[in-house]
Design an enzyme around this catalytic site. Structure first.
Site, PDB file in Angstrom:
ATOM      1  N   LYS A 128       0.818  -1.208   0.000  1.00  0.00           N
ATOM      2  CA  LYS A 128       0.000   0.000   0.000  1.00  0.00           C
ATOM      3  C   LYS A 128       0.854   1.261   0.000  1.00  0.00           C
ATOM      4  CE  LYS A 128      -4.182  -2.030   1.707  1.00  0.00           C
ATOM      5  NZ  LYS A 128      -4.906  -2.484   2.895  1.00  0.00           N
ATOM      6  N   LYS A 230      -6.725 -14.413  -8.436  1.00  0.00           N
ATOM      7  CA  LYS A 230      -7.940 -14.588  -7.658  1.00  0.00           C
ATOM      8  C   LYS A 230      -8.904 -13.428  -7.838  1.00  0.00           C
ATOM      9  CE  LYS A 230      -6.790 -12.749  -3.165  1.00  0.00           C
ATOM     10  NZ  LYS A 230      -6.792 -12.998  -1.740  1.00  0.00           N
ATOM     11  N   LYS A 233     -11.453  -7.036  -5.724  1.00  0.00           N
ATOM     12  CA  LYS A 233     -12.105  -5.810  -6.162  1.00  0.00           C
ATOM     13  C   LYS A 233     -11.195  -4.975  -7.056  1.00  0.00           C
ATOM     14  CE  LYS A 233     -13.300  -3.125  -3.130  1.00  0.00           C
ATOM     15  NZ  LYS A 233     -13.081  -2.977  -1.920  1.00  0.00           N
TER      16      LYS A 233
END
Ligand code: TRP
Length: 366
Positions: A128, A230, A233
């Site tokens: 992040k 996978k 979002k």
């Protein structure tokens, strides 16, 4: 003994204290099939045998700066999705993280025992932080970038201390089991480390160590529709529980495939493997068998495979979707559920916080 114990959701049939289960989902958008099979369906399976506490992590969502107008709606979505998937508010403690202010106070206290170095080495933080600073390489220059950065791009301290907050979510309930995906294993490892550190620093065996829980099997990895990796979002390859029939069918029909097997018993390519994996989750075993055989003898038509897959996904998601819409419209019900949940969660949380303050030496004069 004559007098029967009063049964509650904390005690099992044989009178033993149930193990405490805790898990949460960040309020950053609607839940998809990956969340459903990876987390939500497990939550539901655990609700009878464990003392379960499930929450919506709205404070954690703040680390990525959601639009203030959206945050509340996102919390509501997840609550509706929890309930629609079958979590019973009378069997479980269902609450919103920010409704339990004890968590925030204990987060401050726990941070006094957490090293910034270990937080900076956490994989999710590095990811992040790289994103926040626009760094694309995987190198270790990131620490220098964080300290040396003079632009107005910054890595917020909430992101760094994300694992502290998560540890507190867990430890404040003295949770035994934490059903989460593989991507959260490192956070759980840190939670155990913080618990041990607290105990040894204050020379008291106050916290026990929580463990992940997978029903003895491998964690399910739900693939996306884009041929690789996978469902997630940020990958934009999701089927959401809230998707309507038309949207869902369209998504599945557009799923990435390949040119088809050219000779019998060809190895299965990743995009097709992914569709088979999805089918394994939602379809009858005989249906999957049928398409696998058709692949092996080259008679498979991907259009048929997708049509069947969409049909079987809808069987799972449509009833949930209907319930989500109903519950979302029932503000009174939602507020009753979260109020009851917050009360129950705060009972435990207040007790833990009082103990922690006492252990750390914070005493009142009045
Ligand atoms: N970090 C988790 C996730 O992104 C969400 C979470 C926050 C959580 N606190 C938790 C999960 C405590 C389990 C227990 O999925």
């Amino acid at each position: 003994m004559e007098n029967k114990e009063i049964k509650d959701n904390k005690t099992s049939e044989n009178g033993d204290k149930k193990k405490v289960v805790l898990s949460g989902i960040r309020a950053t958008g609607n839940l998809h099939l990956g969340n459903y099979y990876g987390a939500l369906s497990k939550f539901v399976r655990m609700q009878d045998d464990y003392d379960c506490r499930y929450f919506v992590a709205d404070l954690h969502a703040l680390t990525t700066h959601p639009d203030p107008k959206m945050l509340h709606e996102n919390v509501k979505d997840i609550l509706a999705e929890y309930l629609a998937a079958g979590l019973d508010p009378d069997k479980n403690t269902i609450y919103v993280q920010s409704d339990v202010p004890e968590i925030s106070e204990m987060y401050l206290l726990m941070n006094m025992h957490v090293g910034i170095g270990e937080l900076m080495r956490t994989a999710s933080f590095k990811d992040k932080a790289r994103k926040a600073l626009g760094i694309h390489s995987e190198g270790d220059e990131i620490e220098k970038e964080i300290i040396g950065n003079q632009t107005n791009q910054r890595v917020n301290a909430g992101l760094l201390t994300y694992p502290t907050l998560m540890a507190v979510d867990i430890l404040i309930h003295h949770a035994d089991l934490v059903p989460v995906g593989k991507d959260q294993e490192q956070h759980l490892e840190l939670t155990r480390r913080f618990a041990r550190r607290f105990n040894s620093f204050y020379k008291t065996p106050y916290f026990s160590e929580p463990f992940n829980f997978n029903f003895g099997g491998e964690a399910v990895k739900v693939p996306g529709l884009d041929g690789s990796g996978k469902m997630g979002k940020s990958e934009g390859n999701c089927i959401y529980l809230i998707d309507d029939e038309k949207t869902l069918r369209k998504k599945v029909m557009r799923a990435v495939t390949d040119e088809g097997p050219k000779e019998p018993d060809s190895p299965v390519s990743e995009p097709i493997k992914n569709l088979f994996t999805l089918m394994e989750l939602v379809s009858e075993p005989s249906t999957l068998e049928h398409f696998k055989n058709a692949y092996a003898d080259c008679s498979i038509r991907y259009g048929d495979l997708k049509k069947q897959l969409a049909e079987d996904i809808l069987k799972t998601t449509l009833p949930i979707r209907e319930r989500i819409l109903d519950i979302r419209n029932n503000d009174e019900y939602i507020s009753k559920v979260v109020r009851q949940g917050a009360e129950k969660a705060r009972e435990t949380a207040a007790k833990t916080l009082a103990d922690v303050r006492e252990i750390m030496g914070i005493r009142k004069f009045y």
